[in-house]
Design an enzyme around this catalytic site. Structure first.
Site, PDB file in Angstrom:
ATOM      1  CB  CYS A  65      -0.898  -0.023   1.178  1.00  0.00           C
ATOM      2  SG  CYS A  65      -1.982   1.594   1.398  1.00  0.00           S
ATOM      3  CB  CYS A  68       0.207   1.910   4.063  1.00  0.00           C
ATOM      4  SG  CYS A  68      -1.356   1.289   3.973  1.00  0.00           S
TER       5      CYS A  68
END
Length: 323
Positions: A65, A68
């Protein structure tokens, strides 16, 4: 809009606001004790139990991600600078997907704050550092009183007023916030909720139409949009008296019970709506592909983390899922 750019900033400071700003900051724990990783097995100890001592932020992330990776250094920096007012626990959903699934996490990064053993608030996405600081101030109490904290207090007071049935009082406070901060999504969402409470559904739809993209995506705005959708859906589900008669004959008619839960929700009977869905979950988790749990999570999203029905429902849901 910043306080320096806001032409209403001087007058807004005189607004009455009675909401509490939260507990005093806790003493800083030993270095290295503020941030840790957790697993499915240790989640209850690291998050549920620890959040009874001070708020715990849970960062749901995955190695693939990109956002993230943007959020991690920022939130770790802010948590360290908060000096123990909160702790940060990180959970890799690739390795440990069950908790995120049970809590209804559908996109990452997602950060959920646990307070007193239960979810209290949250946000999604790689938000700016300033928003993370505001989030921690809202959860753990601000490091210092300023206009942003005053706005949050006024919004909390307005939320309390509308919950108690004082729609006019709430609308006045939401309007004052919108004067001070025209781009405040929570204030606009609150004003739309006042319109819904006054059965002015079309006005609420118009108020939320044609918003800037970023504002339209705000969770508070999205919650009101979904509330309007639920109201429209409930109008098509039939007579609640007939559904109750059907359930009296056959308590395990889950389709009828689901419809009645949706109707009770839009009527404002949130506790009853949640109980109907919890009943279905206890009887048959496979019904509608675990549809009762998914519907209950949608209710929580619209009701908000702090709503008493959300707090009670999440507690019962957790007991059902983790027992």
């Amino acid at each position: 809009m910043s306080g320096n750019d806001n032409p209403y900033s001087n007058s807004f400071g005189q607004m009455s606001a009675t909401a509490s700003y939260g507990a005093a900051p806790a003493a800083a724990p030993p270095a290295g004790g503020l941030i840790k990783d957790t697993t499915t097995a240790t989640f209850a100890k690291d998050v549920i139990e620890e959040s009874r001592n001070q708020p715990v932020l849970v960062d749901f992330w995955a190695p693939w991600c990109g956002p993230c990776k943007q959020l991690t250094p920022v939130i770790e920096k802010v948590v360290n600078e908060a000096q123990g007012r909160v702790k940060l626990v990180k959970m890799n959903i690739d390795d440990h997907p069950s908790i995120a699934g049970q809590l209804g996490i559908q996109s990452i990064p997602a950060v959920i704050a646990f307070v007193g053993g239960r979810p209290a608030d949250g946000f999604m996405g790689a938000v700016p550092e300033s928003q993370i600081r505001e989030f921690i101030d809202r959860i753990a109490g601000p490091a210092g009183a300023d206009q942003a904290a005053e706005i949050e207090a006024a919004l909390a007071e307005a939320d309390g007023l509308i919950a108690s049935g004082d729609v006019n009082g709430a609308a006045q406070l939401y309007g004052a916030v919108m004067q001070a901060d025209p781009d405040n999504a929570k204030a606009l969402a609150g004003m739309a909720n006042c319109m819904i409470a006054a059965n002015q559904h079309e006005r609420a739809r118009e108020a939320l139409a044609d918003l800037p993209e970023e504002m339209a995506k705000d969770p508070a705005i999205q919650a009101v949009v979904k509330k309007l959708e639920q109201i429209e859906e409930a109008r098509k589900l039939g007579d609640p008296v007939a559904l109750e008669h059907e359930l009296a004959r056959n308590p395990d008619d889950h389709e009828a019970r689901m419809k009645l839960a949706k109707i009770r929700n839009v009527e404002g009977n949130r506790e009853e709506a949640a109980e109907h869905l919890l009943y279905i979950m206890r009887k048959d988790r496979t019904f509608d592909d675990d549809g009762a749990r998914r519907q209950l999570l949608q209710f929580f999203e619209v009701w908000g983390f702090k709503d008493p029905a959300s707090v009670s429902g999440r507690r019962k849901l957790s007991a059902l899922l983790f027992s």
